[in-house]
Every structure is written in C-alpha cells, then in structure tokens.
Design a protein around this motif. Structure first.
Motif, PDB file in Angstrom:
ATOM      1  N   SER A 257      -1.094 114.002  17.552  1.00 22.53           N
ATOM      2  CA  SER A 257      -0.550 114.788  18.651  1.00 22.53           C
ATOM      3  C   SER A 257       0.663 114.076  19.239  1.00 22.53           C
ATOM      4  N   HIS A 260       0.787 112.181  22.613  1.00 25.08           N
ATOM      5  CA  HIS A 260      -0.397 111.356  22.879  1.00 25.08           C
ATOM      6  C   HIS A 260      -0.620 110.304  21.791  1.00 25.08           C
ATOM      7  N   ASP A 261      -0.397 110.667  20.531  1.00 29.26           N
ATOM      8  CA  ASP A 261      -0.556 109.705  19.438  1.00 29.26           C
ATOM      9  C   ASP A 261       0.779 109.141  18.948  1.00 29.26           C
ATOM     10  N   SER A 263       5.101 109.124  20.048  1.00 30.01           N
ATOM     11  CA  SER A 263       6.262 109.545  20.843  1.00 30.01           C
ATOM     12  C   SER A 263       7.457 109.766  19.923  1.00 30.01           C
ATOM     13  N   LYS A 325       5.690 109.259  25.826  1.00 29.99           N
ATOM     14  CA  LYS A 325       4.810 108.716  26.874  1.00 29.99           C
ATOM     15  C   LYS A 325       4.356 107.336  26.429  1.00 29.99           C
ATOM     16  N   PRO A 328      -0.837 105.027  22.860  1.00 28.12           N
ATOM     17  CA  PRO A 328      -2.303 105.122  23.038  1.00 28.12           C
ATOM     18  C   PRO A 328      -2.918 103.720  23.151  1.00 28.12           C
TER      19      PRO A 328
END
Length: 329
Positions: A257, A260-261, A263, A325, A328
């Motif tokens: 993703s 989330h996984d 960037s 972001k 993780p």
C-alpha cells in the motif's frame, strides 16, 4: 552573403533548372535520389523562394519534440503558445522518406525552431548552422552547442529536495528510478539524490538505483525489481510523474500500500498528479513557464535582438501530497 539562386542549386546537384523547380514545387516526376539531393541542397544553401512566408512577414516556428507521447509535452506547448508565436508542432521520431528533420524545417522556410530534449545528428546541426535559423533548446538532453540558447529547470536541486523530504520522514532505504542514463536532466536528478544521501550521512547503495524510460512501463518494471529485493526500499524517488504512477501500480501488484508500505515521489507535477490515488508528492517543474521563456527568447532572436543569457534554469519546488509518510515500523 548573397542568397543562393535556383541556378546555384542546380549546379551543385548536377541537374537542370526545371528539375530543381519541380522539386521545389512538389512535383512527383523526379527520381527519389535526385529529389533528396536537391532538397538537401536547398536546405544547406538556405534557399529563399520568392514570396516565401519569411519574405511576407508571416513567420512560423517549429516546436520539435523527440516524441509526442506524454502529457508533459502539452504543458510545454501551452507555454510556447502563450507567447503569441505561430507554432507548428512536430517530432523527430516521425518517419521522413527523403530528407532529415532539419532539412525539412529549412525547406519549409521556418523563421525559427524550439527543440525539446531533441538529440540532433551532426548533419542536422550542420544544416541548421548553415541556414542561420534561430534555435532555442528546451530541457536539453545534453549541453547545447556554443551560442545555442537553452531553457531548463533546476533538476539537481529537485532531486535533492525530493530525497531530503523522504529522509526527513525517516526513510533510510530510498530507491531511485531515473530516466535514460544518457539524458542530462536524468543524471542531474540522480546526482541530487546522491547528494541528499551524502548530506544525511547515508552510504550510497548502487543496488537501489535503476534507470527507466520516463514512461509508466519503465517505472513499473524498475519498481518491480526494487520491490523484489530481500531488503526492499521503503521509499522510491521516481525521475518523473509517469514513472511514479508506474511505481504505484507495481506496489499494488506486489500487495503493498502507498504510502503505508511504500512512499513514492515523482517529478514534473503534471495535472494528473493531484488525481492519482493517492495524490502524488512530486517536484514541480515549471514546464509551462519553460515553454513561455523559450518562446520569448526565440522571438528576440528572430527580431535580431540578443538574449540576456544563453543558459536559463528555472526553479523547481517540492509539492507534498498523500503518497509519502513515515516508514512502517
């Protein structure tokens, strides 16, 4: 310097005046080899027909791309058109049966040319130099020839800002997918990436570097390679937005993703960037302004006015959206 006449062209080509006239007027009863030879000489001698567009004052300029297969080109065109120039858009990858692209441009009596990332052959450069047609290069593939003005962007600074953004978020395994290795803009963006790693004290890992083709497919394929690594990157800086969209698709196929996984950062800030899912963090390249600035430079050259500087680099800017972001845990 005296202008060449039809007799000059005929003597150089070793043909009769009527034959040169037929070629000039597009008649089809001249052999292909003879036609090609005459057209080449018309270009090299910068022959100006009576009543040509240049003589009448209605001046057309060619806006020439290596290929017309990207929304990136539309932004350049938008800027050039804003200057009020009368523009003919073409590409160097269009097949030409008898003459080179440069010879066709001279034969068409263009007042000037804007070349976008175009790689010209030695023959093309010779024809353009002999023709005295003003030329401005936009986003040059390599350093232009002396006395050929160019307009580009701060590609190195853009690569630096994209990578530093990812590092500030906490990423330490950052991959990069540049464009073709031989292109000046691609090399500068990857060099900016390396400089950001060096500033942060992070060792450069050549295994995290790939080169694509500035297209979706290239980004997809190179990202698939990076994501298949045992110690895959947690972030990827793609050399342009099209490759970045390919990276996002490769992540989806790999079951990851974004963000989330993984960037993802692009480069260009094409209109599609804000509509991608997620909205793409990217480096804004002022494509429209580059086209506008180059068009103004060309207009000055056509009017016989000198340009203020032959090398112009317009600033890039990082635009942060939803595709990046913290890594993780």
């Amino acid at each position: 310097m005296r202008r060449a006449t039809l007799a000059t062209i005929a003597a150089a080509a070793g043909v009769s005046l009527p034959t040169v006239s037929k070629v000039l007027n597009g008649k089809d009863d001249v052999g292909a080899e003879t036609r090609a030879r005459v057209r080449q000489l018309l270009a090299e001698y910068d022959y100006v027909p009576v009543g040509s567009r240049r003589a009448s004052g209605h001046m057309l300029v060619d806006l020439v791309f290596t290929a017309l297969d990207s929304p990136w080109a539309v932004e350049i065109i938008r800027g050039v058109v804003d200057t009020g120039l009368h523009v003919v858009v073409s590409s160097t990858d269009k097949p030409r049966r008898h003459t080179s692209w440069a010879a066709s441009l001279v034969e068409a009596r263009r007042a000037g040319a804007l070349l976008v990332t175009s790689q010209l052959t030695a023959a093309d450069r010779r024809v353009l130099a002999n023709s005295r047609i003003p030329v401005v290069v936009i986003d040059p593939v390599d350093l232009p020839q002396p006395n050929v003005p160019s307009v580009g962007a701060t590609n190195w600074a853009g690569g630096l800002s994209a990578t530093e953004h990812l590092l500030r978020l906490g990423h330490r395994r950052v991959g990069v997918i540049g464009g073709p290795a031989g292109m000046l803009c691609s090399r500068a963006r990857v060099d900016g990436y390396r400089a950001a790693l060096d500033r942060a004290g992070i060792a450069f890992d050549p295994e995290l570097v790939r080169h694509g083709d500035f297209k979706h497919e290239g980004g997809f394929r190179r990202a698939a390679e990076l994501l298949a690594m045992p110690d895959r990157p947690t972030a990827i800086f793609a050399g342009n937005d099209e490759q970045a969209l390919g990276v996002i698709e490769a992540a989806r196929v790999a079951g990851l993703s974004v963000p989330h996984d993984l960037s993802v950062v692009g480069f260009d800030d094409l209109p599609v960037a804000v509509w991608s899912s997620p909205a793409l963090t990217t480096v804004r390249q002022p494509l429209t302004e580059m086209g506008r600035h180059a068009g103004r430079m060309l207009a000055d050259l056509i009017a016989g006015r000198p340009v203020e500087t032959e090398r112009v680099e317009l600033a890039t800017e990082l635009v942060v959206r939803s595709s990046t972001k913290e890594p993780p845990c």
